[in-house]
Each structure stands twice: as C-alpha cells, then as structure tokens.
Design a protein around this motif. Structure first.
Motif, PDB file in Angstrom:
ATOM      1  N   HIS A  58       0.839  -1.192   0.000  1.00 19.20           N
ATOM      2  CA  HIS A  58       0.000   0.000   0.000  1.00 19.20           C
ATOM      3  C   HIS A  58       0.876   1.244   0.000  1.00 19.20           C
ATOM      4  CE1 HIS A  58      -2.328  -3.289   1.740  1.00 19.20           C
ATOM      5  NE2 HIS A  58      -3.439  -2.640   1.477  1.00 19.20           N
ATOM      6  N   SER A  88      -5.216  -1.817  -7.293  1.00 17.43           N
ATOM      7  CA  SER A  88      -6.547  -1.301  -6.971  1.00 17.43           C
ATOM      8  C   SER A  88      -6.353  -0.035  -6.144  1.00 17.43           C
ATOM      9  CB  SER A  88      -7.371  -2.343  -6.206  1.00 17.43           C
ATOM     10  OG  SER A  88      -6.734  -2.720  -4.999  1.00 17.43           O
ATOM     11  N   GLU A  89      -7.450   0.559  -5.692  1.00 13.67           N
ATOM     12  CA  GLU A  89      -7.362   1.834  -4.990  1.00 13.67           C
ATOM     13  C   GLU A  89      -8.291   1.859  -3.784  1.00 13.67           C
ATOM     14  OE1 GLU A  89      -8.839   6.257  -6.061  1.00 13.67           O
ATOM     15  OE2 GLU A  89      -7.300   5.483  -7.445  1.00 13.67           O
ATOM     16  N   ILE A  90      -7.833   2.538  -2.713  1.00 14.22           N
ATOM     17  CA  ILE A  90      -8.653   2.761  -1.523  1.00 14.22           C
ATOM     18  C   ILE A  90      -8.736   4.266  -1.293  1.00 14.22           C
ATOM     19  CG2 ILE A  90      -8.854   2.429   0.982  1.00 14.22           C
ATOM     20  CD1 ILE A  90      -7.290  -0.144   0.707  1.00 14.22           C
ATOM     21  N   SER A  91      -9.936   4.774  -1.099  1.00 10.04           N
ATOM     22  CA  SER A  91     -10.125   6.199  -0.831  1.00 10.04           C
ATOM     23  C   SER A  91      -9.771   6.514   0.613  1.00 10.04           C
ATOM     24  CB  SER A  91     -11.573   6.611  -1.103  1.00 10.04           C
ATOM     25  OG  SER A  91     -11.916   6.394  -2.454  1.00 10.04           O
ATOM     26  N   MET A 144      -9.050   1.951   9.511  1.00 11.35           N
ATOM     27  CA  MET A 144     -10.010   1.309   8.622  1.00 11.35           C
ATOM     28  C   MET A 144     -10.440   0.003   9.273  1.00 11.35           C
ATOM     29  SD  MET A 144      -9.688   0.210   4.606  1.00 11.35           S
ATOM     30  CE  MET A 144     -10.192   1.792   3.950  1.00 11.35           C
ATOM     31  N   TYR A 178     -11.366  -3.880   6.125  1.00 10.39           N
ATOM     32  CA  TYR A 178     -10.407  -3.670   5.042  1.00 10.39           C
ATOM     33  C   TYR A 178     -11.110  -3.391   3.710  1.00 10.39           C
ATOM     34  CZ  TYR A 178      -6.383  -4.497   1.970  1.00 10.39           C
ATOM     35  OH  TYR A 178      -5.392  -4.376   1.030  1.00 10.39           O
ATOM     36  N   LYS A 179     -10.693  -2.318   3.055  1.00 11.47           N
ATOM     37  CA  LYS A 179     -11.205  -1.866   1.762  1.00 11.47           C
ATOM     38  C   LYS A 179     -12.649  -1.380   1.803  1.00 11.47           C
ATOM     39  CE  LYS A 179      -8.055  -3.990  -1.546  1.00 11.47           C
ATOM     40  NZ  LYS A 179      -7.933  -4.744  -2.803  1.00 11.47           N
ATOM     41  N   ASP A 180     -13.175  -1.164   2.994  1.00  9.13           N
ATOM     42  CA  ASP A 180     -14.515  -0.585   3.135  1.00  9.13           C
ATOM     43  C   ASP A 180     -14.343   0.881   3.499  1.00  9.13           C
ATOM     44  OD1 ASP A 180     -17.069   0.204   3.697  1.00  9.13           O
ATOM     45  OD2 ASP A 180     -17.464  -1.329   5.219  1.00  9.13           O
ATOM     46  N   HIS A 181     -14.562   1.757   2.531  1.00 10.42           N
ATOM     47  CA  HIS A 181     -14.315   3.182   2.737  1.00 10.42           C
ATOM     48  C   HIS A 181     -15.160   3.743   3.863  1.00 10.42           C
ATOM     49  CE1 HIS A 181     -15.138   7.511   1.888  1.00 10.42           C
ATOM     50  NE2 HIS A 181     -13.822   7.526   1.773  1.00 10.42           N
ATOM     51  N   TRP A 203     -13.819   3.935   7.844  1.00 13.10           N
ATOM     52  CA  TRP A 203     -12.781   4.794   8.420  1.00 13.10           C
ATOM     53  C   TRP A 203     -13.315   5.475   9.679  1.00 13.10           C
ATOM     54  CZ3 TRP A 203      -7.882   4.507   7.281  1.00 13.10           C
ATOM     55  CH2 TRP A 203      -7.440   4.247   5.976  1.00 13.10           C
TER      56      TRP A 203
END
Length: 393
Positions: free
Chosen positions: A222, A246-249, A286, A289-292, A295
């Motif tokens: 990351h 991939s991308e995480i906001s 977070m 994981y990967k759930d915007h 946060w």
C-alpha cells in the motif's frame, strides 16, 4: 575416580523422543536457538534445518517483533525491543552492516517482510536478516538502465505465500514529467530475475520526487499517492498474488498536507491506519479492510511534549501503546489514549531509517514443509537443566 564419573554420567543420561526435543526448541527465542547450535552436532543440524526455521517462525508465541534503527550514513545499527521503556539500554543491541560497501555510502530501508529487511545501498539491493546476520545481494534490474530518464517513485517488498517467494516491486515514471507511471518491475527472489508488467498506466504521482516505501498488509503493498487527474490523495494497492493494482479512498474528513501524513498497521487485531503527523497527530483506522465507510478517527495525539512537534506511528506494543518516530532521530511512545509517555533521541543526525522486523531463523527461502528426518537425541542432565532456564533477549 574416573570409573565413578563414567558410571554417574551413564546413569544420568536421558533419551528424549525426537518429537519432544523439537517441541521444546520451537518455543525458544531466536537468540537462544542461535546459541544452542553449539550444544552438539545434532542440535546444529536441527536448528539449521529450513523446515525447523519455518515451523519456528509460524509459532506465534515466539514471533518477537523489534525495531531496526540507524542513520543512513552509519555503520552501526541498533535493534530495539519497543515493548520495553525507551531509556532501557538493556533492551537494545548493536548490529552492523559490514557486508555493505565501505564508507562513504547512503543506506535506505526499502521494506520489511517476514524477518528480512530490504536495504538499498550504492544502487544495489540487499536482503538482510537482522536476527542472524544472513544477507544476500539481489540482481540489478536490466530494464531500468535502458532508459536513464526513468525514476523509481514507489518501492515495495513482500511475500507471496502461493509461490513461497519474496518479491521486490518498483513503479517507475519519467523524470521531470507529470505523466503517470509507465513501468512496473517485479523481482522474484526464487527465480532470481526481474520481470516487467505490461500495460500499466495509472494516474498516480509522488510529491517532491521522493521514493515512497510500500506498507505490507493483507498480502498486498500500500502506498499513499497523489491522484493528479482528480486532484486528491488516495491509497494505491498492489496485490502480490494477483499482480494487480486497486485503490482505496482516504477518509472523507481527513484533511492533511500530502507531505505530513503516512500509513501504518497497528493494533492487536492488525488494521491499516492513516495518520496525520503534525500538531495534533490524528490516527484514522479502517475497521473493515477496503470498506471506505469504515474509516474511524481513533486517536488524537498531542505532540506538545515532543520537541519536533511531529509523531508518525510505527508499531504498537503488547500493552497497546504506540511507538513512533519524531521526524528526526528520536522515538516517542504514547498510550492508546494519545498521551505521550516517553521520548528519546538516538543520535545527533537529522535523519534516520526505521523498520519493524520479526525475529526468525530463516536463511532465505525455505523449501515446502515436510516431516523432520527421524532420529533421536541423547540429552544429559546438563542440557535438560539448560532448557528449563528462562531465555531473555
């Protein structure tokens, strides 16, 4: 007199099952096992066995984490037990980097994974195990020298369990240009070769032409990057098994300058966090994981008690305290409520290189797991009493 001694030794000699010897040794710390290689040839063979090393690493109770801390231009490296007080000198040990080229040189940490630290020195890469001193120089990339205008701006080091392979990842872009990255290179330690991933073209940049080191978490690397086409920052993720991006906001309410925030993995149940490092330092977790939407602002650290007014977390202790760097050559420790408890300088320099590593016996690449070779060991009373002693760092 000689006859009496032989008789007594024979009487006290014990025959322990092979399986019991292994189970005892698997529960000892790395430093003790390195010393115990000198007990007898059988123990030297067993402890040096790659299958034993892998089994020992997978024992959670023996997987001790430490900090490696040094100045980029220093030959001396310090290994620090971050669970102990920062002013406890007995909790640190001096290591060395004498396998690297002699001074002058500039050493940088480019990642840490499964007990190995990736170092870059004189445009060469080295895998180094601080626990045992084992090291290996990696092959140079044949791709990058073809175009001197290419610059590395994302660097990563990780492990792919599906292939039992350590990987080095480099993302490159053209110098003095705002175009997106156009090359991605991967080095396989098992194959001892570099490979270029074709067709990569994304809109990420790194400010100030510095090199960002990837954070290894959940089988992926990351990086915090600048999404220049949308005018915002984001986290770009590279899956080591799938070889895909991939991308995480970032959190919607997280408003920090690009140069003053970073990524870290913290907590007894490890979670990826983003932290703003300046007055006050904010830590966002977070939770999924990967759930915007997951946060959450977790901790706010007042940096008034830190001379540099800067705090960037590195790791969390067994007591859930947080240890971080002060932006110079010092370490600070705060509680899980954000109260600064300790601060200590380690040198008079202005920069430092820091990484967390897990102690292990692994040389480089272990073979796939298999049963230990069947043999029995004879252990006398002296060795049996030795195993009962507590082993501390």
């Amino acid at each position: 007199m000689k006859t009496y001694c032989r008789s007594r030794r024979t009487k006290n000699t014990r025959h322990l099952p092979q399986e019991l010897i292994i189970q005892i040794l698997l529960r000892l710390p790395v430093k003790s096992l390195v010393r115990f290689k000198c007990v007898c040839k059988s123990w030297l063979s067993l402890i040096s066995d790659s299958h034993f090393s892998l089994s020992h690493f997978e024992q959670t109770a023996t997987r001790t984490e430490r900090l490696v801390f040094f100045e980029p231009s220093a030959m001396e490296v310090r290994s620090i037990d971050f669970n102990a007080p920062l002013y406890d000198d007995s909790a640190s040990a001096v290591l060395n980097l004498n396998f690297l080229p002699p001074k002058p040189y500039d050493v940088r940490i480019r990642g840490s994974c499964r007990g190995f630290v990736l170092l870059e020195c004189c445009q060469s890469l080295w895998m180094w195990n601080p626990s045992t001193g084992v090291h290996k120089q990696l092959s140079s990339s044949p791709i990058m020298p073809k175009d001197p205008m290419l610059l590395t701006f994302l660097f990563g080091f990780g492990y792919d369990p599906s292939t039992d392979d350590y990987l080095v990842v480099k993302v490159l872009r053209m110098a003095f240009s705002c175009v997106s990255a156009n090359r991605v290179e991967i080095f396989s330690v098992r194959a001892n070769a570099w490979k270029e991933i074709e067709g990569i073209n994304f809109s990420y940049l790194n400010c100030f032409n510095d090199i960002k080191v990837g954070l290894l978490f959940n089988g992926a690397l990351h990086w915090l990057v600048d999404r220049y086409d949308l005018g915002k920052n984001a986290i770009v993720v590279f899956d080591l098994r799938k070889r895909s991006f991939s991308e995480i906001s970032l959190p919607r309410d997280f408003e920090w300058d690009y140069n003053t925030f970073d990524l870290v993995v913290l907590g007894k149940i490890p979670s990826i966090c983003v932290v703003g490092c300046c007055s006050p330092a904010e830590l966002w977790v977070m939770e999924e994981y990967k759930d915007h939407s997951s946060w959450t602002k977790s901790i706010v650290v007042s940096v008034d008690d830190i001379p540099t007014k800067y705090f960037s977390p590195i790791c969390s202790t067994k007591c859930n305290d947080i240890v971080g760097i002060d932006g110079s050559t010092g370490l600070a420790k705060c509680s899980d409520k954000g109260k600064v408890q300790e601060h200590r300088y380690w040198s008079s320099s202005y920069t430092s290189e820091v990484a967390v590593y897990k102690e292990n016996l692994v040389t480089l690449l272990s073979q796939r797991r298999s049963c230990f070779s069947p043999y029995r060991l004879q252990v006398d009373v002296y060795i049996e009493s030795l195993l009962s002693l507590p082993c501390a760092w």
